[in-house]
Write a protein that holds these residues in place. Sequence first.
Motif, short mmCIF file in Angstrom:
data_model
loop_
_atom_site.label_atom_id
_atom_site.label_comp_id
_atom_site.label_asym_id
_atom_site.label_seq_id
_atom_site.Cartn_x
_atom_site.Cartn_y
_atom_site.Cartn_z
N ARG A 17 -2.81 0.08 -2.86
CA ARG A 17 -3.65 -0.71 -1.48
C ARG A 17 -4.51 -0.97 -1.56
N GLN A 18 -5.48 0.26 -0.68
CA GLN A 18 -7.15 -0.15 -0.40
C GLN A 18 -7.64 -0.55 -1.45
N ARG A 60 -6.93 -2.31 -4.29
CA ARG A 60 -6.27 -4.03 -4.29
C ARG A 60 -6.92 -4.74 -3.36
N VAL A 76 3.38 -1.62 5.09
CA VAL A 76 4.49 -1.36 4.23
C VAL A 76 5.12 -0.28 4.68
N GLY A 114 2.86 -7.55 -5.61
CA GLY A 114 2.90 -6.89 -4.53
C GLY A 114 3.26 -8.15 -3.57
N GLU A 120 2.05 -9.50 -0.11
CA GLU A 120 0.70 -9.16 1.55
C GLU A 120 0.97 -8.83 2.31
N GLY A 122 -1.60 -4.11 3.78
CA GLY A 122 -1.82 -4.01 1.87
C GLY A 122 -0.61 -4.55 1.49
N ALA A 123 -0.58 -4.04 -0.31
CA ALA A 123 0.09 -4.79 -0.86
C ALA A 123 1.52 -3.93 -1.05
N PHE A 182 4.68 -2.54 -3.47
CA PHE A 182 4.74 -2.99 -4.21
C PHE A 182 5.92 -2.86 -5.19
N ASP A 190 7.43 0.63 -5.02
CA ASP A 190 7.54 0.97 -3.14
C ASP A 190 8.80 1.10 -2.52
#
Length: 826
Positions: free
Chosen positions: A463-464, A466, A687, A717, A719, A723-724, A726, A729
């Motif tokens: 996530r970071q 991305r 998330v 993802g 947002e 972060g995303a 996924f 996830d």
Amino acid sequence: MTLTADELYRRGLDHTNEGRNGAARRALAAAAARCDDADLRARIAGTLAYVVDRTGDPDAARRLCLDALDDARVSAHTAAIVRGQLGVLALHHGAVDEAITWLDRAIHDIGDDPEHRASMLMNRSVAHMQERRLVAARADLERAAGDYARTDRAVDAAMAEHNRGYVALLEGDLVQALARMARARRAFEQSPVNSAIGDLDRAEVLRDAGLTTEAESILERVAGVFGAHRMRQARAEAEVSLARSILTHSPGRAARVARAAARRFAALGSESWTARADAVRLRALLAGAGIDRTGAPVPAAGRPPAAAEVEATAAMLDRHGLRADAAALRLAQALSVARRGSALPRPPRVHASAPLEVRLLAHEVAAARSAQAGRDAAARRVAARGLAVLEASRRAFGSLDLQTSIAMQGAGLLGAGLAAALRSGRPDVVFAWSERARHMSQQVVPLRPPPDPRLAAELAQLRQLRAENPAGDWLEDPRAAALRDRARERQWESVGAAGVQARIGLPRARAMLADGESLLSYVFDGVRLVALTVDRERTRIVELDWTRVRPALTGLRADLDMSASVQAGPLAGVVGRALQDRLARLSALLVDPVLAQPDPARVVITVPGVLTGVPWTMLPAMRGRVLTLAPSISRWAALRAEADTRPAPRRAAFVVGPRVARGDEEARVAASAWAGATVATGDDATVDRVAGLAGVVEVLHLAAHGRHAVDNPLFSGLELADGALFGYDIDRIPRVPDVVVLSACEGGRSSVRWGEEAIGMTRAWLHAGSACVVAAPVVVADDIACELLAGVHEGLAAGLAPAVALADATAKTGHVAPFLCHGAGF
């Protein structure tokens, strides 16, 4: 300081093991010049032979070893080492029987010398793998691992573990293959050559999992590494693997890559590998014209080769013990002949121990023979048996990646079965094959994995990365690629299978329908597109004009995105009319000829991959109807049966990601329909917060910008604040809501895999256990999403089924949007 011959030899060994061929050659040559000991000189010659062979002179390499053995002063122990090296040279050039003969004697003569015996066992295991004697290969690898443990050789032990993964690949266990290769990979990171050797095999796993784009990217890079180190044999081997992967979707390019590899092998004097490369080239030429995974035409690679050339190459493969390659080539020839309508010779017999690819190809040839003889029922039976073999090989895998890969390997058999079904003209047969195509990757019910903190940490790091690189190519960053690989490997290993859900037949499907409900299954065999309609009274098969449908689909997504983006100004009218014209054409082609009188009020739709992305709710003939887009009728029936026993939803949660215009308002207004709804915004919209809410509510609404990753759809993802979120996830969430609403651009977009498979965030939620996902495959104007989805929640809170709630909200607001219910909308 002047180094001794022994010191130079040790230095040369180190360079050899690290793939520094030029430095190794210089050190070994200097060692030989300073050496007066016969045993040491023979060992130097054996190692130098390996380097000389690797850099392109196999004859000189063999002479070095034979000359060393001719020296009567060489001890029996050293002679065993040199014989082992001759086994390696023979193996490199495909002389498997000769390699095993040399290695058998070397292992016998070496005695209890774990340092040298381990390498011999490793090489013999590779020979056994090529002969598909997998039990013997595994036994050699286990003995080698024990020897490496005794001599404290971590990198070599890792290579043994890697090769045990390759045995698992040959056995069809992709999860075990990737897990073992992943464990071994960390030991190779300091050596570009060793990393490339490992990645060459890992790419085969990814290819068999249907991730061909990624596999081919790895193989191109690997070939470049070998080329930079002047390892011509290894480079050509990587090119053959690349050509085999490309063969599945681009035969013209496959033929070019294989031809180049064959030339490299011929220059090296490697007859067996030349034959292997030629076999891939010939198979590409035999493939003929076809269609790609999106239904677009693919031109033939060239004129089909003469039968004599095919048989000569197959005979060469047989002489070198490459029986599976020979069988695959002969089967490809038989299939090509059948497709051209010529008299079909009897294909070769295929042993039950043959690779899965060859067994599936044999079933495809048998189906073609039956179809050519006008025995379509027999063609369907043969194709079904082949697909059953494939399905059985995947039933232990709960991972969505591995389940969707099944369509790649079964594409030929599915096409044969669907074509034979359509020729039958029988609704029950067409329905059965439509369901086989749709449900094949839906049948495994995944087992929810236990919490995995390491996977969670890796996804957080992704996530970071991305966030740091918001461009679409963020996964090409080496750090992101390494994390992606580890996360995917852990997910494959952790998600098991809880059971298998059976397909249903036409009578059961009809019995599931209420008055005013209809099933509409679109079936595409690569040439013909038909629609099968089923209601309580009758069934119909309607032929549709694919030659007109396909151009109407081209540009659809762009028109939808443009219309959502241009809501005002002088262009708005032009853009809107262009979209409405396209939707009207699609409606006239896909729906108008299909729906019977009286018009059904509720419709369950299933589609092949070529129709993924059609906004069914926006087609004029579908407006006002209650629609659900089901992954398969069998899956819809199971979900609907479960819904009958499930209480009406009482709890809802709303999560709003950053920079969503009117997002807070959308959540606030929609949440007002529910008593005690939870709303997470700002820094609270993380998330982990989504995962926590998902476990305690029946309805989860995510208002967040989405970005679809075409080649890695489960790294698409939504947002959020940290972060995303996924696709991977979603598999970490212990319990998922019954209904998920994705109010996001691209939230409902999918990538088509191999004709029938569409995979993205929507499919990830359904795979995890959600009954229905409300999403749109394209951009939706913020104002429309806000007002329309508020109306949807009014209906959901009142106890309406999701598809009914969406239809009611559309009627009340007047907003015609591409939102669609996926799964069991009613």
